[in-house]
Motif scaffolding. Sequence first.
Motif, short mmCIF file in Angstrom:
data_model
loop_
_atom_site.label_atom_id
_atom_site.label_comp_id
_atom_site.label_asym_id
_atom_site.label_seq_id
_atom_site.Cartn_x
_atom_site.Cartn_y
_atom_site.Cartn_z
N LYS A 117 -24.85 7.96 2.24
CA LYS A 117 -24.78 6.48 2.26
C LYS A 117 -24.64 5.91 0.86
O LYS A 117 -23.83 5.02 0.61
CB LYS A 117 -26.06 5.97 2.93
CG LYS A 117 -26.40 4.53 2.62
CD LYS A 117 -27.76 4.17 3.21
CE LYS A 117 -28.13 2.72 2.85
NZ LYS A 117 -29.42 2.32 3.34
N LEU A 132 -27.94 10.66 -1.17
CA LEU A 132 -27.53 10.61 0.22
C LEU A 132 -26.09 10.16 0.34
O LEU A 132 -25.59 9.43 -0.51
CB LEU A 132 -28.39 9.60 0.98
CG LEU A 132 -29.83 9.99 1.24
CD1 LEU A 132 -30.58 8.76 1.71
CD2 LEU A 132 -29.92 11.08 2.29
N PRO A 138 -27.14 17.18 -4.79
CA PRO A 138 -28.34 17.34 -3.96
C PRO A 138 -29.29 16.15 -3.96
O PRO A 138 -30.13 16.06 -3.08
CB PRO A 138 -29.02 18.57 -4.58
CG PRO A 138 -28.53 18.62 -5.99
CD PRO A 138 -27.16 18.04 -5.98
N SER A 190 -26.45 14.99 -0.33
CA SER A 190 -27.63 15.77 0.04
C SER A 190 -27.73 15.99 1.54
O SER A 190 -28.28 16.99 2.00
CB SER A 190 -28.89 15.07 -0.46
OG SER A 190 -28.99 13.78 0.12
N ASP A 191 -27.20 15.05 2.33
CA ASP A 191 -27.26 15.19 3.78
C ASP A 191 -26.00 15.84 4.34
O ASP A 191 -25.74 15.76 5.53
CB ASP A 191 -27.50 13.83 4.44
CG ASP A 191 -26.66 12.74 3.80
OD1 ASP A 191 -25.72 13.07 3.05
OD2 ASP A 191 -26.95 11.57 4.04
N VAL A 216 -22.83 15.14 3.88
CA VAL A 216 -21.61 14.34 4.01
C VAL A 216 -20.65 14.68 2.86
O VAL A 216 -21.07 14.81 1.72
CB VAL A 216 -21.91 12.82 3.98
CG1 VAL A 216 -20.64 12.03 4.20
CG2 VAL A 216 -22.97 12.48 5.00
N LEU A 217 -19.39 14.84 3.22
CA LEU A 217 -18.40 15.22 2.22
C LEU A 217 -17.53 14.03 1.82
O LEU A 217 -17.17 13.22 2.67
CB LEU A 217 -17.50 16.34 2.76
CG LEU A 217 -18.21 17.64 3.13
CD1 LEU A 217 -17.24 18.58 3.84
CD2 LEU A 217 -18.80 18.31 1.90
#
Lengths: 154, 313
Positions: free
Chosen positions: A58, A56, A53, A19-20, A22-23
């Motif tokens: 992390k 996160l 989506p 969602s942020d 990061v791939l």
Amino acid sequence: MAEEKSQASSSKMLTLKASDGVLFEVELNIAKEMKTVQAYIDDCEDIETIPIPNVLGKHLAIVIEYIKKTNEEYDAEFEKQWNMDDLQLLLLAANYLNISGLQECLCKAIAKRIENKSPEYVRKVFNIENDHSPEEEAKLRKEYKWAFEGVDKD
Amino acid sequence: MKRIQIQFFDDFEETISTNSQASRFSLTVTGLINMLKILCSILFSAINKKNISTNRQNLTGTLTSLPSLPTLPFDLIPEILSRLPVKQLLQLRCVCKSWKSLISDPKFAKKHLALSSTYNLHGLDNHCFPKRVLKSYSLNSSVSIAQIDLPSKGYVLFLGSCNGILCLAEEGGGDLFLVRLWNTSIRKFKELPPIRKPIVERYHLGMSGFGHDPISDIYKVVVVLLAFDNIHNTGNYFSENEVKVHTLGTDSWKSVSMFPFAGVFVQKLGQYASGKINWLVSQISCKVNVLLLLLIWGMSLIKRFCYLMILVR
């Protein structure tokens, strides 16, 4: 050049986008453990980047590592690293991604942490508001008075 | 070299270059640590509920759905609660109204039972005059975990047990046996209709069983009333008998067909297994060469007899 070579290798790679933004590049068989992702792949076969989506970066990293490493030993140690908020966020992620093994592991871990705790403690953990009237609650406590003995201190 | 773009806020953008040896982007340890450092520093403040109001207004669409405190959807709660002990669940009815409904729901009870692996031992003490006491023990300790005074005046017997529920009977005086179901986890009992003896002096409670019929999803109790036989004069010999079945939710006991022949019961309490109650009986032949037949009677809770014969010489 090296890129083409590795793509020609036996395991296909897929990119997951948290969602942020990061791939994560993961092998297809790892991604397939996430039934939500599997459904996505079934719908659009040629997809290379799948958006996630609700999770996160992390947490997606933790989830991917769990799928790669899960076994009895790993599971037993896994839950000890996270605080209660993280456990719940990871459960939300596992639920969204539909990974049954991780969901079960996290539910067991959360249950273990709230075992023998009072209703007040549990309300705080899950951010729940008490909608019983004082009379209703008193009645519930009286009905099973013996059950309220011997509770761990909060 | 590859670059990962991480977008947090409209007015804030950071790029990290990975120093990866591999030409394609892969989750290298250094790359991961760098990402986590940035993510953690921002998420840490979000989780600690610090006010980042000005920045929050500029959040991209994906981040506005991020909860600062996790709130689990209600359908995940049973998955957690079904792993807690019953004693605690009785307390957690207080948490809120929806939890109270959930915990009281029979479907939740079934789910909890399916996951349960607790076994307890229960014993009846009929000699604590004037009381009758039920004592419960966990399997790994000899100290009792619960002791309950039963509301009984007469001698109390076990009729059977299933899924943590005990079926108890007592002499009710006169021609009645009083029967109760006792739920050991919540310490509540349910009165069942009493059993009437056919002829007061002659009959006593012989074999019995209590189990759950998986097909109709109902609990049933079966008792075999035995007539005292003057010829053999042993308490466990049966020839004349009456078999009665009670289905939970009904208000009476139904008579079903008798055991087809006489014998001696080896074991009074039926063993419940897979929807059937089984008793071990033996039939002693009256001939000189005694053939001991061990019969395992299976009485299906749907009221049909079927039996397995094992010849033992």
